[in-house]
Design an enzyme around this catalytic site. Structure first.
Site, PDB file in Angstrom:
ATOM      1  N   THR A   7       0.835  -1.173   0.115  1.00 17.96           N
ATOM      2  CA  THR A   7      -0.095   0.126  -0.141  1.00 17.96           C
ATOM      3  C   THR A   7       0.828   1.245  -0.064  1.00 17.96           C
ATOM      4  OG1 THR A   7      -1.672   1.279   1.211  1.00 17.96           O
ATOM      5  CG2 THR A   7      -0.241   0.091   2.641  1.00 17.96           C
ATOM      6  N   ASN A   8       0.503   2.421  -0.709  1.00 17.68           N
ATOM      7  CA  ASN A   8       1.119   3.552  -0.630  1.00 17.68           C
ATOM      8  C   ASN A   8       0.297   4.626   0.204  1.00 17.68           C
ATOM      9  OD1 ASN A   8       3.361   3.409  -2.227  1.00 17.68           O
ATOM     10  ND2 ASN A   8       1.969   3.244  -3.910  1.00 17.68           N
ATOM     11  N   ASN A   9      -0.928   4.064   0.813  1.00 14.22           N
ATOM     12  CA  ASN A   9      -1.686   4.539   1.921  1.00 14.22           C
ATOM     13  C   ASN A   9      -1.315   4.591   3.299  1.00 14.22           C
ATOM     14  OD1 ASN A   9      -3.645   5.520   3.780  1.00 14.22           O
ATOM     15  ND2 ASN A   9      -5.127   5.549   2.342  1.00 14.22           N
ATOM     16  N   ASP A  68      -7.811  -3.694  -1.349  1.00 17.46           N
ATOM     17  CA  ASP A  68      -8.722  -2.636  -1.873  1.00 17.46           C
ATOM     18  C   ASP A  68      -9.811  -2.497  -1.129  1.00 17.46           C
ATOM     19  OD1 ASP A  68      -8.293  -0.649  -4.355  1.00 17.46           O
ATOM     20  OD2 ASP A  68     -10.245  -1.334  -4.755  1.00 17.46           O
ATOM     21  N   TYR A 149     -13.027   8.905   4.187  1.00 14.31           N
ATOM     22  CA  TYR A 149     -14.481   9.393   4.482  1.00 14.31           C
ATOM     23  C   TYR A 149     -14.938   9.077   6.058  1.00 14.31           C
ATOM     24  CZ  TYR A 149     -14.901   8.668  -0.575  1.00 14.31           C
ATOM     25  OH  TYR A 149     -14.928   9.071  -1.923  1.00 14.31           O
ATOM     26  N   LYS A 170     -11.110   2.352  16.472  1.00 11.09           N
ATOM     27  CA  LYS A 170     -11.473   2.155  15.088  1.00 11.09           C
ATOM     28  C   LYS A 170     -11.169   0.620  14.507  1.00 11.09           C
ATOM     29  CE  LYS A 170     -11.033   3.501  10.295  1.00 11.09           C
ATOM     30  NZ  LYS A 170     -10.354   3.927   9.168  1.00 11.09           N
TER      31      LYS A 170
HETATM   32  P1  ITT Z   1      -3.422   1.879  -1.823  1.00 11.12           P
HETATM   33  O1  ITT Z   1      -3.844   1.573  -3.087  1.00 11.12           O
HETATM   34  O2  ITT Z   1      -1.977   2.257  -2.110  1.00 11.12           O
HETATM   35  O3  ITT Z   1      -3.309   0.783  -0.712  1.00 11.12           O
HETATM   36  P2  ITT Z   1      -5.594   3.685  -1.715  1.00 11.12           P
HETATM   37  O4  ITT Z   1      -5.831   5.072  -0.749  1.00 11.12           O
HETATM   38  O5  ITT Z   1      -5.544   4.150  -3.112  1.00 11.12           O
HETATM   39  O6  ITT Z   1      -4.058   3.212  -1.297  1.00 11.12           O
HETATM   40  P3  ITT Z   1      -7.782   2.149  -2.133  1.00 11.12           P
HETATM   41  O7  ITT Z   1      -7.520   2.179  -3.436  1.00 11.12           O
HETATM   42  O8  ITT Z   1      -8.226   0.953  -1.268  1.00 11.12           O
HETATM   43  O9  ITT Z   1      -6.703   2.727  -1.253  1.00 11.12           O
HETATM   44  O10 ITT Z   1      -8.968   3.234  -1.771  1.00 11.12           O
HETATM   45  C1  ITT Z   1      -9.607   3.257  -0.875  1.00 11.12           C
HETATM   46  C2  ITT Z   1     -10.298   4.635  -0.512  1.00 11.12           C
HETATM   47  O11 ITT Z   1     -11.444   4.313   0.159  1.00 11.12           O
HETATM   48  C3  ITT Z   1      -9.369   5.396   0.354  1.00 11.12           C
HETATM   49  O12 ITT Z   1      -8.651   6.281  -0.209  1.00 11.12           O
HETATM   50  C4  ITT Z   1     -10.533   6.128   1.024  1.00 11.12           C
HETATM   51  O13 ITT Z   1     -11.063   7.021   0.415  1.00 11.12           O
HETATM   52  C5  ITT Z   1     -11.595   5.184   1.159  1.00 11.12           C
HETATM   53  N1  ITT Z   1     -11.538   4.205   2.576  1.00 11.12           N
HETATM   54  C6  ITT Z   1     -11.108   3.016   2.563  1.00 11.12           C
HETATM   55  N2  ITT Z   1     -11.138   2.748   3.831  1.00 11.12           N
HETATM   56  C7  ITT Z   1     -11.437   3.664   4.595  1.00 11.12           C
HETATM   57  C8  ITT Z   1     -11.480   3.787   6.098  1.00 11.12           C
HETATM   58  O14 ITT Z   1     -10.932   2.891   6.785  1.00 11.12           O
HETATM   59  N3  ITT Z   1     -11.754   5.068   6.404  1.00 11.12           N
HETATM   60  C9  ITT Z   1     -12.154   6.319   5.367  1.00 11.12           C
HETATM   61  N4  ITT Z   1     -12.139   5.839   4.059  1.00 11.12           N
HETATM   62  C10 ITT Z   1     -11.676   4.632   3.620  1.00 11.12           C
END
Ligand code: ITT
Length: 192
Positions: A7-9, A68, A149, A170
């Site tokens: 992940t980059n998050n 995802d 969100y 959480k």
């Molecule tokens: P990676 O693909 O690098 O893991 P990303 O942020 O692009 O990171 P996703 O493609 O899975 O991750 O997108 C998920 C999105 O959904 C994220 O950016 C949020 O906007 C939302 N999201 C997912 N889980 C969440 C959470 O626990 N709380 C709030 N928003 C969430």
């Protein structure tokens, strides 16, 4: 056991690290030398989850997992879903929230759910694990924690949004930790 979380998050990484503790030696993309954006082009949450994990396994040969995830809003037929990260056209969380609030303007059905699918690639063998948490969307944001969100999302049975909770609170109920519980149970079976 060494496992890379693809992940980059950084918020996801922090949640998952806090949840896993020292049960596994968690490697980041940075640790394995991957500085690229991960591909997410399949159009579905399970598909994108698999695509991200396969990218790391194929290019780096490291056992790994990816998630995802997204927010599915009942009154919007599941939107933003797979497009959650860039719903407004950018990855800016405030703009994504604003677009969602605009699309829900006047809507009394505020039901929504977070969903995540983890894909584990353990020595190239794939398994997927799903986690879901149901809740309601507020008409304005509350709280400063979490990400995405979270400031709008009130999980069922609670009076605080995900953004008003600590990471531990959480993690006790989130979609991500529910999927992780399943994944860790599977990993423990493999080790024993
Ligand atoms: P990676 O693909 O690098 O893991 P990303 O942020 O692009 O990171 P996703 O493609 O899975 O991750 O997108 C998920 C999105 O959904 C994220 O950016 C949020 O906007 C939302 N999201 C997912 N889980 C969440 C959470 O626990 N709380 C709030 N928003 C969430």
């Amino acid at each position: 056991m060494e496992l890379c979380f693809a992940t980059n998050n950084q918020h996801k990484l922090a949640e998952v690290s806090a949840w896993l503790g020292d049960a596994f030696l968690l490697k980041t993309l940075n640790d394995i030398g991957c500085r690229n954006e991960l591909p997410e082009t399949t159009g579905t949450i399970p598909g994108n989850s698999r695509q991200k994990a396969e990218y790391v396994w194929t290019n780096y040969g490291v056992s790994c997992f990816a998630d995802d995830s997204g927010l599915e809003v009942y009154a919007l037929n599941g939107e933003p879903g797979v497009d959650s990260a860039h719903y407004s056209g950018s990855r800016n969380a405030e703009q994504n929230i604003q677009k969602l609030l605009t699309n829900l303007d006047g809507q009394t059905n505020r039901k929504a759910r977070f969903i995540t699918v983890f894909t584990l690639l353990l020595h190239g063998i794939e398994h997927q694990f799903e986690g879901i948490v149901e809740g309601q969307l507020l008409t304005e944001t509350r709280g400063t924690g979490g990400f995405g969100y979270d400031p709008l999302f009130l999980p069922d049975g609670y009076d605080r949004t995900f953004a008003e909770m600590s990471i531990e609170e959480k993690n006790a109920i989130s979609h991500r930790s529910r999927a992780l519980t399943k994944m860790v149970a599977y990993l423990k079976e493999q080790i024993n």
